[in-house]
Scaffold this active site. Structure first.
Site, PDB file in Angstrom:
ATOM      1  N   GLU A 419     -18.354  35.593  29.783  1.00 27.17           N
ATOM      2  CA  GLU A 419     -17.653  35.041  30.626  1.00 27.17           C
ATOM      3  C   GLU A 419     -18.528  34.775  32.113  1.00 27.17           C
ATOM      4  O   GLU A 419     -18.827  36.047  32.427  1.00 27.17           O
ATOM      5  CB  GLU A 419     -16.315  35.731  30.898  1.00 27.17           C
ATOM      6  CG  GLU A 419     -15.593  35.468  29.483  1.00 27.17           C
ATOM      7  CD  GLU A 419     -14.565  36.833  29.537  1.00 27.17           C
ATOM      8  OE1 GLU A 419     -14.272  37.425  30.562  1.00 27.17           O
ATOM      9  OE2 GLU A 419     -13.837  36.832  28.490  1.00 27.17           O
ATOM     10  N   GLU A 462     -12.238  37.554  24.855  1.00 31.51           N
ATOM     11  CA  GLU A 462     -13.234  38.620  24.428  1.00 31.51           C
ATOM     12  C   GLU A 462     -13.478  38.474  22.930  1.00 31.51           C
ATOM     13  O   GLU A 462     -14.736  38.699  22.438  1.00 31.51           O
ATOM     14  CB  GLU A 462     -12.927  40.002  24.871  1.00 31.51           C
ATOM     15  CG  GLU A 462     -13.168  40.207  26.184  1.00 31.51           C
ATOM     16  CD  GLU A 462     -12.160  39.414  27.246  1.00 31.51           C
ATOM     17  OE1 GLU A 462     -11.158  39.094  26.648  1.00 31.51           O
ATOM     18  OE2 GLU A 462     -12.378  39.238  28.503  1.00 31.51           O
ATOM     19  N   ILE A 489     -12.410  45.079  27.388  1.00 30.21           N
ATOM     20  CA  ILE A 489     -13.198  44.794  26.031  1.00 30.21           C
ATOM     21  C   ILE A 489     -12.234  45.120  24.862  1.00 30.21           C
ATOM     22  O   ILE A 489     -12.448  44.549  23.844  1.00 30.21           O
ATOM     23  CB  ILE A 489     -14.023  46.210  25.835  1.00 30.21           C
ATOM     24  CG1 ILE A 489     -15.204  45.944  24.863  1.00 30.21           C
ATOM     25  CG2 ILE A 489     -13.520  47.424  25.536  1.00 30.21           C
ATOM     26  CD1 ILE A 489     -16.215  46.904  24.765  1.00 30.21           C
ATOM     27  N   PRO A 491      -9.645  43.128  23.687  1.00 29.56           N
ATOM     28  CA  PRO A 491      -9.328  42.052  22.838  1.00 29.56           C
ATOM     29  C   PRO A 491     -10.318  41.997  21.796  1.00 29.56           C
ATOM     30  O   PRO A 491     -10.238  41.277  20.436  1.00 29.56           O
ATOM     31  CB  PRO A 491      -9.221  40.763  23.586  1.00 29.56           C
ATOM     32  CG  PRO A 491      -8.834  41.242  24.915  1.00 29.56           C
ATOM     33  CD  PRO A 491      -9.341  42.897  24.978  1.00 29.56           C
ATOM     34  N   HIS A 532     -10.595  48.027  36.773  1.00 35.02           N
ATOM     35  CA  HIS A 532     -12.078  47.913  36.839  1.00 35.02           C
ATOM     36  C   HIS A 532     -13.093  49.296  36.971  1.00 35.02           C
ATOM     37  O   HIS A 532     -14.094  49.022  37.528  1.00 35.02           O
ATOM     38  CB  HIS A 532     -12.166  47.093  38.395  1.00 35.02           C
ATOM     39  CG  HIS A 532     -11.635  45.714  38.303  1.00 35.02           C
ATOM     40  ND1 HIS A 532     -10.270  45.605  38.265  1.00 35.02           N
ATOM     41  CD2 HIS A 532     -12.084  44.573  37.678  1.00 35.02           C
ATOM     42  CE1 HIS A 532      -9.884  44.311  38.184  1.00 35.02           C
ATOM     43  NE2 HIS A 532     -11.051  43.738  37.822  1.00 35.02           N
TER      44      HIS A 532
END
Ligand SMILES: Cc1ncc(C[n+]2csc(CCOP(=O)(O)OP(=O)(O)O)c2C)c(N)n1
Ligand SMILES: [Mg+2]
Length: 732
Positions: A419, A462, A489, A491, A532
């Site tokens: 992405e 993902e 991460i 998915p 995050h």
């Protein structure tokens, strides 16, 4: 005598569209009947407890034989699903091969006794190892098609090269190859189905998606999985596709549909979607009984559409074979099936000692000492002007970017996607804009340097990223993909654990997916908050087959990424976001061949009183604590930076602990069930007599990382936390 698969000669006879000739009808019936009888034999063996599982392809034979006869084994590529017995028989898998898997024989060519029956794999036929996970195979098919296209456009990239994974990843390709993949109608509910159609459509890939619609997903009827009850209606607006919705119990209709689909794909027009309506006369598997959830009328209606009896009637009706001739053919096939089963029952079981084989590459060992090189001095980093001081210290972000540039230049099989990783998807803009190159800019300039075919943005999905990487990698390419944040991460977890890491072991070494997945990770960001700042590396070190790397400084990141890219195993490469641009751990560019072997810890600070085992962003914090402990308390701490977490350097840990007799294992991830638990347990187990004190662990609190900096500081381990543990342990 072994049952002969459809020979190349026979197959040629099916190449041209048109009405079936009598010999073609007989050959189709032979394959369909053979498939059904292998199922019947397996069911018998299961009832006799000679095999341990059974799932049949009954009712799907016409659709699958039609597909197989329209395509070319060993030329086209196949990502089938568990019901595809007739497909695989028609491609050339023998009944003996199938029974060998059913009994779990050591000589089972698809998996060496590791997988259930009907989990296909054959390298000569280009059938790529399948799992039990419904729908994962579709993204592999997409990546495989991308790789085939790439090699046809860049044949020079297929050249063998010694010194890295390429020595063991042979490449074959044909400009007009087709990739076939199939699934059940229930499995179209999986997100990965839509993710696969997305990329196949967008990139006009030569993939045939075959939905084998038997109306049920175990006990769940089609309308529950598919709004409106018809998947063809839902997918009809995908651009570039050839669509066909057909009677999947009529082999003539099926063959013609797949011939048209293959022609569309081979002409480069895009993918195809063949939706075949078939039946499921034997329930879902031998563990299922459809009388529990289907009405008698419905089951009888299905029975009327059984493709075997329909084809048999047709042979009689059209005078192709007499009743006696059909009988003779069937008896002959029955005998051959029984003999094949007997052969498999006599086969030896796998050796217990073979269990660890093919967890990792048997060919290329990334821990071997010869990988180690010295950093080159005074060289200019790639992409920098000669005026830039070559040996100025550079950040971890810079040296990861430099490694990617160097390796892409050296190895034309590398593609980079994820992405936002491209400079700009709309290439026209590149003449006037600087480019994005990743949300952390780690891939900046790669698209500009190597073009949009090698560096591109993926959809925001993902599983799509990792699933396609599996397909690329089985074809011998080297995808170096990015998951934008560790926090997202999940998915891709299914693809990482059940596919990427498992491909080699489950196929007993026949296939492998040595891709690199780069993942920014970690907290200490001030404001990163829950989504995050996550760590969670132990979840991945718990996956056999995956190498897990976690560098703490620029030089290690450069050298370990190089080893990861040249490696023959799949690698999860964690990059700590907080370390990307820190003053700590900067280093001069070490040249294009600097490499560090996996499984080799670094002594960051020698000491004699306490061993501190750590990695990642805790390394600089541990250093601070150790310096203070030395300065203010006279405690001499030895710090080991593991650098790679799987494999990890047990020898270095043991040597240090034997010297100091006191040990702390520290990491940023949560304490409970964390990475340190395994290391601490092993120290307690194997080094008990060397210890003078209990093994101590440091980790974050057992919560996620909060947004408010006061909370974040309290949740994550700080230098003070480490210092306190050092002092306590010294005093113990
Ligand atoms: C990801 C995943 N979820 C659940 C299962 C368990 N499971 C195996 S087959 C199946 C139903 C599949 O139905 P369908 O796609 O219609 O294929 P069919 O069996 O009817 O041919 C389920 C739920 C699985 N194998 N994989
Ligand atoms: Mg189904």
């Amino acid at each position: 005598m072994e049952v002969a698969p459809s020979s190349a000669l026979e197959r040629e006879k099916f190449a041209a569209p048109g009405a079936l000739s009598p010999p073609q009808m007989v050959e189709i019936y032979r394959l369909m009947y053979l498939s059904r009888r292998v199922d019947d034999r397996e069911i018998l063996l299961k009832r006799l407890q000679k095999i341990f599982f059974q799932v049949s392809g009954a009712g799907h034979e016409a659709l699958q034989v039609g597909a197989a006869l329209a395509l070319k084994p060993g030329y086209d590529w196949f990502f089938p699903y568990y019901r595809d017995r007739a497909l695989c028989l028609a491609l050339g898998v023998t009944p003996t091969d199938m029974f060998l898997q059913a009994v779990g024989a050591g000589t089972d060519p698809a998996s060496g006794g590791r997988q259930m029956p009907t989990h296909w794999s054959s390298r000569p036929l280009h059938i790529v190892s399948t799992s039990s996970s419904t729908t994962t195979q579709l993204l592999h098919a997409v990546g495989c098609a991308e790789a085939g296209r790439y090699f046809s456009r860049h044949p020079e990239a297929a050249a063998k090269s010694e010194g890295d994974y390429r020595a063991f990843r042979d490449v074959e390709f044909h400009g007009d190859e087709v990739v076939f993949t199939s699934l059940g109608e229930g499995s179209t509910s999986q997100g990965e189905f839509w993710e696969a159609l997305n990329t196949a459509s967008n990139q006009r890939l030569p993939v045939i998606f075959c939905v084998e619609d038997n109306g049920y997903a175990i006990s769940v009827p089609v309308e529950v999985n598919t709004p409106g009850g018809n998947i063809s209606r839902l997918v009809a607006n995908f651009p570039n596709f050839h669509f066909a919705e057909i009677d999947g119990t009529d082999p003539e209709v099926c063959l013609a549909a797949f011939q048209a689909a293959a022609a569309h794909c081979r002409a480069g027009l895009g993918p195809a979607f063949v939706h075949g309506h078939c039946v499921r006369p034997y329930s879902h598997s031998l563990s299922d009984d459809d009388r529990l959830y289907r009405s008698a009328a419905e089951r009888e209606a299905d029975a009327m559409r059984d493709p075997i009896s329909k084809m048999q009637m047709r042979l009689l009706r059209e005078g192709v074979l007499s009743a006696d001739e059909i009988n003779a053919l069937e008896q002959q096939l029955d005998r051959e099936v029984a003999e094949a089963a007997d052969r498999a029952l006599a086969a030896p079981v796998p050796e217990i000692g073979s269990i660890p084989r093919h967890v990792y590459s048997e060919d290329l060992n990334p821990t071997r000492a010869s990988i180690e090189t010295e950093p080159a001095r005074g060289v200019i980093p790639p992409g920098k002007a000669a005026s830039v001081k070559g040996n100025a210290p550079r950040t971890m972000a810079d040296l990861i970017n430099a490694c990617l540039l160097d390796e892409m230049r050296r190895d034309p099989r590398i593609v980079v996607y994820g992405e936002d990783v491209a400079d700009a998807s709309r290439e026209d803009a590149l003449s006037e804009v600087k480019g994005k190159g990743g949300v952390f800019k780690l891939t900046a300039g790669l698209q500009t340097a190597f073009g949009s075919e090698r560096v591109f943005n993926s959809p925001l999905a993902e599983a799509n990223i990792v699933g396609r990487a599996v397909g690329y990698a089985v074809r011998g390419m080297k995808p170096v993909v990015e998951i934008q944040f560790f926090d997202y991460i999940w998915p891709a977890m299914h693809q990482l654990r059940n596919e990427l890491a498992l491909m080699r072991w489950r196929s007993n070494g026949e296939w492998a997916a040595p891709a690199v997945v780069r993942v920014p990770i970690g907290g200490y960001l001030t404001g990163g908050a829950i989504y995050h700042s996550q760590c969670g590396e132990s979840i991945f070190t718990h996956i056999p087959g995956l190498r897990v790397v976690f560098p703490s400084n620029a030089l290690d990141a450069n050298g370990l990424l190089r080893t990861a890219i040249r490696c023959d195993d799949p690698v999860l490469f964690f990059e700590h976001k907080r370390l990307y641009r820190e003053g700590y751990g900067r280093a001069p560019y070490p040249g294009p061949d600097f490499a560090i072997p996996f499984g080799k810890a670094k002594i960051v600070r020698p000491g004699s009183h306490i061993t501190l085992v750590t990695y990642g962003a805790v390394v600089p914090r541990a250093l601070q604590a150790a310096e203070k402990a030395h300065r203010e308390h006279g405690i001499d701490v030895e710090i080991l930076d593991l650098r790679t977490l799987s494999p990890y350097d047990w020898e270095a840990i043991a040597t240090s602990v034997r010297k100091t007799s006191r040990v702390i294992v520290a990491h940023e991830d949560m304490l409970s069930w964390g990475y340190g638990a395994e290391i601490a347990a092993r120290i307690g187990d194997e080094l008990f007599s060397d210890l003078d004190a209990p093994v101590r662990r440091i980790g974050s609190m057992d919560t996620f990382v909060a947004y408010q900096p006061v909370l974040e500081d309290a949740i994550l381990p700080q230098p003070e936390t480490i210092l306190k543990a050092i002092r306590d342990l010294r005093a113990y």
